[in-house]
Design a protein around this motif. Structure first.
Motif, PDB file in Angstrom:
ATOM      1  N   LEU A 287       0.793  -1.224   0.000  1.00 38.59           N
ATOM      2  CA  LEU A 287       0.000   0.000   0.000  1.00 38.59           C
ATOM      3  C   LEU A 287       0.828   1.278   0.000  1.00 38.59           C
ATOM      4  O   LEU A 287       0.547   2.195  -0.769  1.00 38.59           O
ATOM      5  CB  LEU A 287      -0.947   0.011   1.207  1.00 38.59           C
ATOM      6  N   PHE A 288       1.835   1.366   0.864  1.00 36.94           N
ATOM      7  CA  PHE A 288       2.492   2.651   1.073  1.00 36.94           C
ATOM      8  C   PHE A 288       3.177   3.187  -0.179  1.00 36.94           C
ATOM      9  O   PHE A 288       3.245   4.391  -0.382  1.00 36.94           O
ATOM     10  CB  PHE A 288       3.453   2.598   2.251  1.00 36.94           C
ATOM     11  N   SER A 289       3.644   2.306  -1.047  1.00 41.96           N
ATOM     12  CA  SER A 289       4.267   2.772  -2.288  1.00 41.96           C
ATOM     13  C   SER A 289       3.239   3.366  -3.254  1.00 41.96           C
ATOM     14  O   SER A 289       3.608   4.089  -4.178  1.00 41.96           O
ATOM     15  CB  SER A 289       5.019   1.623  -2.967  1.00 41.96           C
TER      16      SER A 289
ATOM     17  N   MET B 288      -7.277   4.828   6.427  1.00 42.07           N
ATOM     18  CA  MET B 288      -6.336   3.757   6.087  1.00 42.07           C
ATOM     19  C   MET B 288      -7.099   2.537   5.575  1.00 42.07           C
ATOM     20  O   MET B 288      -6.704   1.919   4.577  1.00 42.07           O
ATOM     21  CB  MET B 288      -5.493   3.382   7.307  1.00 42.07           C
ATOM     22  N   THR B 289      -8.202   2.217   6.206  1.00 39.91           N
ATOM     23  CA  THR B 289      -9.023   1.082   5.771  1.00 39.91           C
ATOM     24  C   THR B 289      -9.569   1.326   4.366  1.00 39.91           C
ATOM     25  O   THR B 289      -9.528   0.439   3.505  1.00 39.91           O
ATOM     26  CB  THR B 289     -10.173   0.842   6.769  1.00 39.91           C
ATOM     27  N   ARG B 290     -10.056   2.521   4.124  1.00 39.72           N
ATOM     28  CA  ARG B 290     -10.588   2.860   2.800  1.00 39.72           C
ATOM     29  C   ARG B 290      -9.508   2.730   1.726  1.00 39.72           C
ATOM     30  O   ARG B 290      -9.718   2.112   0.675  1.00 39.72           O
ATOM     31  CB  ARG B 290     -11.154   4.284   2.792  1.00 39.72           C
ATOM     32  N   LEU B 291      -8.344   3.289   2.005  1.00 46.84           N
ATOM     33  CA  LEU B 291      -7.243   3.236   1.030  1.00 46.84           C
ATOM     34  C   LEU B 291      -6.790   1.802   0.787  1.00 46.84           C
ATOM     35  O   LEU B 291      -6.567   1.399  -0.360  1.00 46.84           O
ATOM     36  CB  LEU B 291      -6.069   4.095   1.514  1.00 46.84           C
ATOM     37  N   ALA B 292      -6.661   1.030   1.855  1.00 50.70           N
ATOM     38  CA  ALA B 292      -6.230  -0.361   1.700  1.00 50.70           C
ATOM     39  C   ALA B 292      -7.224  -1.148   0.850  1.00 50.70           C
ATOM     40  O   ALA B 292      -6.831  -1.906  -0.041  1.00 50.70           O
ATOM     41  CB  ALA B 292      -6.063  -1.008   3.073  1.00 50.70           C
TER      42      ALA B 292
ATOM     43  N   LEU C 184      -9.489  -2.201  15.126  1.00 54.85           N
ATOM     44  CA  LEU C 184      -9.357  -3.410  14.319  1.00 54.85           C
ATOM     45  C   LEU C 184     -10.284  -4.509  14.840  1.00 54.85           C
ATOM     46  O   LEU C 184     -10.993  -5.156  14.062  1.00 54.85           O
ATOM     47  CB  LEU C 184      -7.901  -3.884  14.316  1.00 54.85           C
ATOM     48  N   GLU C 185     -10.306  -4.705  16.150  1.00 52.64           N
ATOM     49  CA  GLU C 185     -11.174  -5.733  16.724  1.00 52.64           C
ATOM     50  C   GLU C 185     -12.649  -5.434  16.435  1.00 52.64           C
ATOM     51  O   GLU C 185     -13.412  -6.343  16.086  1.00 52.64           O
ATOM     52  CB  GLU C 185     -10.920  -5.864  18.224  1.00 52.64           C
TER      53      GLU C 185
ATOM     54  N   ALA D  93      -1.831  -7.427   7.673  1.00 54.18           N
ATOM     55  CA  ALA D  93      -2.312  -6.052   7.634  1.00 54.18           C
ATOM     56  C   ALA D  93      -2.764  -5.574   9.008  1.00 54.18           C
ATOM     57  O   ALA D  93      -2.941  -6.368   9.939  1.00 54.18           O
ATOM     58  CB  ALA D  93      -3.476  -5.952   6.641  1.00 54.18           C
ATOM     59  N   THR D  94      -2.979  -4.260   9.091  1.00 50.52           N
ATOM     60  CA  THR D  94      -3.467  -3.642  10.326  1.00 50.52           C
ATOM     61  C   THR D  94      -4.926  -3.203  10.220  1.00 50.52           C
ATOM     62  O   THR D  94      -5.469  -2.653  11.165  1.00 50.52           O
ATOM     63  CB  THR D  94      -2.613  -2.415  10.697  1.00 50.52           C
TER      64      THR D  94
END
Length: 161
Positions: free
Chosen positions: A52-54, A77-81, A138-139, A95-96
């Motif tokens: 993702l980060f790249s 972050m969830t949306r982007l991932a 996350l949980e 993943a996180t």
């Protein structure tokens, strides 16, 4: 010996992954639990951060790396991932955040050990409060996702000898 860190956990996770080899699998956990250490021992496994980060723009990086962590940052972050990561069967992604998969293995860690790991990884410049916030979101997101999941409890004994 450091290249053996995470090996016992990887062996246990590979047993579960073999049962789901034909499905898209995510191994999820908050920062500092040892995801990158474990995934080195799992052939074909991929790291969300590397994928993702790249792909993030400078503006997106400013948003997702801001401190302190907050729920809106986690949601972004969830949306982007989910918009950029494609998980393939046989190639679990560590993943996180919850991503589009058929099965989740959640790396459960209790606060005492999580605090030790955060302190051990000071170079990451993450506070226990930020990591704990990510863990709680996350949980909750795993629960809301409706995706079949199992928990794998991380302990000091099986990770850090």
């Amino acid at each position: 010996m450091s290249n053996m860190k995470g090996f016992a956990d990887a062996v246990a996770l590979r047993r579960v992954l073999q049962k789901y080899v034909d499905q898209r699998v995510a191994v999820l956990g908050p920062p500092c639990v040892g995801k990158s250490t474990i995934l080195r021992h799992i052939p074909g496994a991929m790291d969300m951060d590397i994928i993702l980060f790249s792909q993030l723009s400078p503006a997106e990086k400013l948003v997702v790396f801001q401190k302190p962590w907050s729920s809106p940052v986690g949601k972004e972050m969830t949306r982007l991932a989910n918009s950029r990561i494609v998980v393939l069967p046989g190639h679990p992604v560590f993943a996180t955040v919850v991503i589009k998969v058929d099965f989740i293995i959640y790396l459960k860690i209790y606060d005492e050990l999580l605090l030790k790991r955060v302190m051990f990884r000071q170079e990451r410049q993450q506070s226990f409060g930020d990591v704990k916030g990510i863990q709680l979101q996350l949980e909750a997101d795993i629960q809301k996702s409706g995706i079949l999941s199992v928990e794998y409890v991380l302990t000091e004994e099986n990770q850090w000898h």
